[in-house]
Motif scaffolding. Structure first.
Motif, PDB file in Angstrom:
ATOM      1  N   GLY A  84       0.801  -1.224   0.000  1.00 59.06           N
ATOM      2  CA  GLY A  84       0.000   0.000   0.000  1.00 59.06           C
ATOM      3  C   GLY A  84       0.830   1.267   0.000  1.00 59.06           C
ATOM      4  N   LEU A  85       2.137   1.142   0.178  1.00 53.29           N
ATOM      5  CA  LEU A  85       2.966   2.337   0.302  1.00 53.29           C
ATOM      6  C   LEU A  85       3.433   2.855  -1.055  1.00 53.29           C
ATOM      7  CD1 LEU A  85       4.387   4.028   2.658  1.00 53.29           C
ATOM      8  CD2 LEU A  85       6.442   2.887   1.836  1.00 53.29           C
ATOM      9  N   ASP A  86       3.239   4.145  -1.289  1.00 49.98           N
ATOM     10  CA  ASP A  86       3.703   4.798  -2.507  1.00 49.98           C
ATOM     11  C   ASP A  86       5.140   5.266  -2.285  1.00 49.98           C
ATOM     12  OD1 ASP A  86       4.302   6.534  -4.582  1.00 49.98           O
ATOM     13  OD2 ASP A  86       2.241   7.248  -4.755  1.00 49.98           O
ATOM     14  N   THR A 107       4.746   2.915   8.313  1.00 49.47           N
ATOM     15  CA  THR A 107       4.994   2.889   6.880  1.00 49.47           C
ATOM     16  C   THR A 107       5.118   1.452   6.380  1.00 49.47           C
ATOM     17  OG1 THR A 107       6.161   4.985   6.900  1.00 49.47           O
ATOM     18  CG2 THR A 107       6.711   3.461   5.134  1.00 49.47           C
ATOM     19  N   VAL A 127       5.819   9.035  -3.213  1.00 49.34           N
ATOM     20  CA  VAL A 127       5.250  10.143  -2.444  1.00 49.34           C
ATOM     21  C   VAL A 127       5.617  10.087  -0.966  1.00 49.34           C
ATOM     22  CG1 VAL A 127       3.117  11.335  -1.859  1.00 49.34           C
ATOM     23  CG2 VAL A 127       3.339  10.234  -4.074  1.00 49.34           C
ATOM     24  N   ALA A 128       5.760   8.890  -0.443  1.00 50.35           N
ATOM     25  CA  ALA A 128       6.005   8.737   0.990  1.00 50.35           C
ATOM     26  C   ALA A 128       7.209   9.549   1.496  1.00 50.35           C
ATOM     27  CB  ALA A 128       6.169   7.263   1.344  1.00 50.35           C
TER      28      ALA A 128
END
Lengths: 191, 191
Positions: free
Chosen positions: B145-147, B189, B150-151
């Motif tokens: 689910g982590l971009d 994260t 952008v993160a």
DNA sequence: TCATCTGCAGGACAAACTGTCCGACATATC
DNA sequence: GATATGTCGGACAGTTTGTCCTGCAGATGA
């Protein structure tokens, strides 16, 4: 006391800000000129450049608050898609008032009056979120690792700065990616 | 070309900033006076007030970078306590240079030269973090689910603003709570 | 010992901006 | 026709900025 003049000044100022000039580097002459009034007339309606900014900011901050309220309302629903959608609305609200909100953040750096108003606003957002989190904790839907006192502070300022910087530097095309990322971060609060 | 004068100016400026005056409201006369030099001499050593600020900022930003590097190095270790401890070091670094870093953020709002340098710095932090995250993804230790694009942006600006605002408004007693909260957020994260 | 060079003090200067004030003027209102 | 309101245009003192110039003091070198 015609409202027309004040509206013209507000419009002219937003237009000048939109052209990229920082509020700080905007002179009263420049504003009055763009609004089509005499410089002396400006001081009839506004005590100060900060006064003008604070009046411009009122609407922007209210819109932002409403958008954040809708986001928080959906927060517990658990629907990731709806949450992202509401965060998009927050970004939209910020984008709609981007120049004014940027100016507020800018001037808050050195003007005590503006700083007080701005920080009070953000603090109010944070307190609202804290109340929600405290209720969540009572309901037991929150992980034990979360600090209900500090988390609202972190979340609120994080959203503010991240969205502000994003709006300044990126195109609306990428808004959705940011909304997803922010939702993901806030979602993980409950882990 | 004596370095002594420049050091005196730097010291005087930091002292004045420490007394609570925003950098913007600090006049060159005031700085020169506090440093015990003539105003004209200031312009022999510095092109500008922004020039002075950027030279002050160099050290502060380097210290901050080092602290962040140590934090990232521990990031994968999985030890929550060590991570919090390193985040505390970041807060310490920020606190050590709080006045100068606040001034940089302040002036970046309206001065293009300072803004460029500051954003380039933060961007460099973000790119570093992104490289780390990309490696983590290759290793498969990161959730889907982590971009990864952008993160880093979100994390970097979030830490910057949160710590800045915290240092300005809270006592060191509460640093640990903030460090834990930030670690918690960044930790999630990986969820 | 004298001449020179460097770097700082001190102040003059033009330009810009801020906030205040005042007289002139046009437009409504009574 | 008299009066009140709101804007204009400019004057004004005070401040800040960046540049420039003169004079002085201490160091350096012949």
């Amino acid at each position: 006391m015609s409202f027309e003049v004040e509206d013209r000044v507000a419009g002219a100022t937003e237009r000048l800000l939109g052209e990229g000039t920082p509020f700080t580097r905007l002179g009263v002459s420049e504003i009055a000129n763009a609004a089509g009034i005499a410089r002396s007339t400006f001081y009839v309606h506004f005590a100060d450049k900060s006064d003008l900014l604070l009046r411009l900011a009122a609407r922007a901050m209210d819109d932002l608050r409403d958008a954040l309220d809708r986001w928080w309302a959906r927060r517990r629903s658990g629907d990731d898609r709806a949450l992202t959608e509401c965060m998009l609305r927050v970004i939209d609200a910020y984008r709609a008032h981007a120049t004014v909100l940027a100016a507020v953040g800018e001037v808050a750096g050195y003007d005590p009056a503006v700083a007080t108003v701005w920080r009070a606003r953000v603090d109010r957002y944070a307190r609202r979120l804290r109340l929600e989190l405290e209720e969540d904790r009572r309901r037991g839907v929150i992980g034990a690792g979360l600090d209900v006192e500090v988390a609202p502070f972190v979340v609120t300022w994080s959203i503010e700065r991240t969205v502000a910087e994003h709006v300044r530097s990126s195109s609306p095309t990428e808004d959705r990616a940011l909304a997803r990322a922010l939702s993901h971060f806030c979602r993980s609060t409950y882990a």
